[in-house]
Design a protein around this motif. Structure first.
Motif, PDB file in Angstrom:
ATOM      1  N   MET A   1       0.729  -1.081   0.022  1.00  0.00           N
ATOM      2  CA  MET A   1      -0.006   0.209   0.027  1.00  0.00           C
ATOM      3  C   MET A   1       0.904   1.336   0.003  1.00  0.00           C
ATOM      4  N   ARG A   2       0.530   2.262  -0.869  1.00  0.00           N
ATOM      5  CA  ARG A   2       1.120   3.707  -0.794  1.00  0.00           C
ATOM      6  C   ARG A   2       0.189   4.409  -0.623  1.00  0.00           C
ATOM      7  N   PHE A   3       0.714   5.589   0.273  1.00  0.00           N
ATOM      8  CA  PHE A   3      -0.125   7.024   0.176  1.00  0.00           C
ATOM      9  C   PHE A   3       0.857   8.088   0.432  1.00  0.00           C
ATOM     10  N   SER A   4       0.413   9.114   0.391  1.00  0.00           N
ATOM     11  CA  SER A   4       1.030  10.127   0.150  1.00  0.00           C
ATOM     12  C   SER A   4       1.816  10.856   1.582  1.00  0.00           C
ATOM     13  N   LEU A   5       2.782  11.275   1.549  1.00  0.00           N
ATOM     14  CA  LEU A   5       3.505  11.764   2.881  1.00  0.00           C
ATOM     15  C   LEU A   5       2.743  12.678   3.734  1.00  0.00           C
ATOM     16  N   TRP A   6       1.912  13.682   2.935  1.00  0.00           N
ATOM     17  CA  TRP A   6       1.350  14.529   3.757  1.00  0.00           C
ATOM     18  C   TRP A   6       0.018  13.994   4.330  1.00  0.00           C
ATOM     19  N   THR A   7      -0.417  12.755   4.128  1.00  0.00           N
ATOM     20  CA  THR A   7      -1.632  12.048   4.760  1.00  0.00           C
ATOM     21  C   THR A   7      -0.950  10.954   5.583  1.00  0.00           C
ATOM     22  N   ALA A   8       0.295  10.668   5.875  1.00  0.00           N
ATOM     23  CA  ALA A   8       0.773  10.062   6.913  1.00  0.00           C
ATOM     24  C   ALA A   8       0.274  10.043   8.211  1.00  0.00           C
ATOM     25  N   ALA A   9       0.220  11.379   8.622  1.00  0.00           N
ATOM     26  CA  ALA A   9      -0.035  11.631  10.071  1.00  0.00           C
ATOM     27  C   ALA A   9      -1.409  11.310  10.303  1.00  0.00           C
ATOM     28  N   ALA A  10      -2.319  11.582   9.267  1.00  0.00           N
ATOM     29  CA  ALA A  10      -3.837  11.465   9.520  1.00  0.00           C
ATOM     30  C   ALA A  10      -3.869   9.992   9.705  1.00  0.00           C
ATOM     31  N   VAL A  11      -3.341   9.280   8.794  1.00  0.00           N
ATOM     32  CA  VAL A  11      -3.495   7.741   8.902  1.00  0.00           C
ATOM     33  C   VAL A  11      -2.912   7.141  10.115  1.00  0.00           C
ATOM     34  N   ALA A  12      -1.867   7.691  10.427  1.00  0.00           N
ATOM     35  CA  ALA A  12      -1.438   7.178  12.134  1.00  0.00           C
ATOM     36  C   ALA A  12      -2.386   7.458  12.922  1.00  0.00           C
ATOM     37  N   THR A  13      -3.326   8.339  13.079  1.00  0.00           N
ATOM     38  CA  THR A  13      -4.039   8.493  14.181  1.00  0.00           C
ATOM     39  C   THR A  13      -5.243   7.391  14.255  1.00  0.00           C
ATOM     40  N   ALA A 229       7.905  19.140  18.401  1.00  0.00           N
ATOM     41  CA  ALA A 229       7.009  18.884  16.795  1.00  0.00           C
ATOM     42  C   ALA A 229       5.536  18.369  17.475  1.00  0.00           C
ATOM     43  N   ARG A 230       4.742  18.386  16.258  1.00  0.00           N
ATOM     44  CA  ARG A 230       3.231  18.246  16.638  1.00  0.00           C
ATOM     45  C   ARG A 230       3.134  16.861  16.846  1.00  0.00           C
ATOM     46  N   PRO A 231       2.643  16.425  17.915  1.00  0.00           N
ATOM     47  CA  PRO A 231       2.473  14.888  18.422  1.00  0.00           C
ATOM     48  C   PRO A 231       2.029  13.835  17.128  1.00  0.00           C
ATOM     49  N   GLY A 232       2.733  12.914  16.992  1.00  0.00           N
ATOM     50  CA  GLY A 232       2.431  11.770  15.839  1.00  0.00           C
ATOM     51  C   GLY A 232       3.321  12.152  14.584  1.00  0.00           C
ATOM     52  N   THR A 233       3.882  13.352  14.612  1.00  0.00           N
ATOM     53  CA  THR A 233       4.755  13.659  13.258  1.00  0.00           C
ATOM     54  C   THR A 233       6.153  13.009  13.174  1.00  0.00           C
ATOM     55  N   VAL A 234       6.594  12.675  14.414  1.00  0.00           N
ATOM     56  CA  VAL A 234       8.292  12.512  14.416  1.00  0.00           C
ATOM     57  C   VAL A 234       8.238  10.760  13.960  1.00  0.00           C
ATOM     58  N   HIS A 235       9.154  10.761  12.817  1.00  0.00           N
ATOM     59  CA  HIS A 235       9.514   9.168  12.452  1.00  0.00           C
ATOM     60  C   HIS A 235      10.726   8.903  12.479  1.00  0.00           C
ATOM     61  N   LEU A 236      11.259   7.966  13.213  1.00  0.00           N
ATOM     62  CA  LEU A 236      12.824   8.007  13.149  1.00  0.00           C
ATOM     63  C   LEU A 236      13.341   6.597  12.784  1.00  0.00           C
TER      64      LEU A 236
END
Length: 354
Positions: A1-13, A229-236
């Protein structure tokens, strides 16, 4: 599955989490939404790995998977302070993207200065590979933190920031009003969670080598990024994951045989430089930064992502160490990587292949 970077945070929630393991789709991202490239700001200290990563991002920009809106460099890392911005500009020009805005951070030594011997080696490699050793330092208006903030505010969709050096510039940008809210994802190469650090040479005395270099060079900035950083946006993407993607002479040979775009040619000249070859033969070189950047654009590169709470030690022999802490800040960290998937995707993208 692929989705855009800018929707990543929304999906993560909304993703379901079981046992602390997050589904791979919540960590990785790729492509563009509705054909629109994802806005990206790249912040690094412009060593050999960063330069190769910038070449990669240039090719992804031309493939319209990302829109490279700004490139910033920290001058308290592995890059030589008078040369980092020149090297970034050289990569952009050779890739055909001379109009991408650039800026640099301050020229101070930083909290924990990078080993002088490695700074000298990296400068020799990049000047030789990029052919810009005789060119004067590049001067850019404004500061790195200011450019990050401006690029984030002016973008349409939320921006992805890829950070692969000390966090000094990004921490400064996050202190500015309205910046954190406009960032959809912060992709960081940094930290060592369940593995030893990678300090080397003259960096070792006084430290226990539990630290990864990017976090160690400016621990207060690293902690500030986690905090602000806004919670949920940091990926390490820590050493736990990048240990799976060593640079090998076999891969350099693949690059030698497959150079159909500027990104591949730049990366090959860097990886095949004699001083780089000696380090590769020692088995101590990895595609640290490239793995972070490729996994920000494509699924299936990093593996075993987990939600963890982390803090950064600020002082003492563990200064710069990333530690699990119940009261730390939440990040999504990768604990592995698919070497074959990374190597093929990196090579294809460097050559402008979809």
């Amino acid at each position: 599955m692929r989705f855009s970077l800018w929707t990543a945070a929304a999906v993560a929630t909304v993703v379901l989490v079981s046992g602390g393991v997050i589904s791979s789709g919540a960590f990785a991202a790729g492509g563009a939404a509705g054909g629109r490239p994802v806005p990206v700001v790249y912040d690094s200290d412009m060593d050999f790995d960063d330069a190769s990563t910038l070449a990669y991002l240039c090719e992804e920009h031309k493939l319209r998977r990302v829109e490279l809106r700004a490139v910033t460099v920290a001058n308290n890392g592995f890059g030589h302070p008078e040369r980092t911005l020149r090297h970034a500009r050289s990569v952009l020009e050779q890739c055909g993207l001379p109009g991408v805005p650039v800026a640099e951070g301050g020229t101070g030594a930083g909290v924990n200065p990078a080993p002088a011997e490695l700074v000298a080696t990296i400068e020799s490699v990049l000047s030789g590979a990029l052919g810009d050793g005789a060119r004067p330092p590049y001067q850019a208006p404004g500061t790195a933190a200011g450019l990050i903030a401006r690029a984030v505010r002016q973008a349409g969709p939320p921006v992805t920031v890829i950070a692969t050096g000390p966090m000094t510039n990004l921490a400064g940008a996050l202190r500015q009003r309205g910046v954190a809210e406009r960032i959809g994802r912060i992709q960081i190469m940094g930290g060592a969670i369940d593995v030893p650090g990678n300090l080397y040479g003259s960096a070792l005395p006084g430290f226990d080598n539990s630290q990864e270099f990017n976090m160690w060079m400016d621990p207060p900035a690293a902690r500030a990024v986690l905090r602000d950083a806004r919670p949920g946006t940091v990926h390490l993407v820590p050493l736990d994951a990048t240990a799976s993607v060593p640079i090998t002479q076999d891969y350099v040979a693949r690059l030698a045989a497959d150079q159909h775009a500027p990104g591949a040619r730049i990366t090959y000249r860097i990886a095949s430089h004699p001083e780089m070859a000696a380090l590769i033969d020692l088995g101590i070189m990895y595609w640290w930064d490239a793995a972070a950047a490729v996994s920000a654009v494509h699924d299936g590169i990093v593996t075993t992502p987990r939600r963890v709470r982390l803090d950064v030690v600020l002082a003492g022999e563990q200064s710069g160490r990333t530690v699990r802490a119940p009261r730390g800040w939440p990040v999504r960290a990768a604990f592995g990587a698919d070497r074959a998937a990374f190597e093929q995707r990196f090579l294809d993208s460097l050559n402008g292949r979809r």
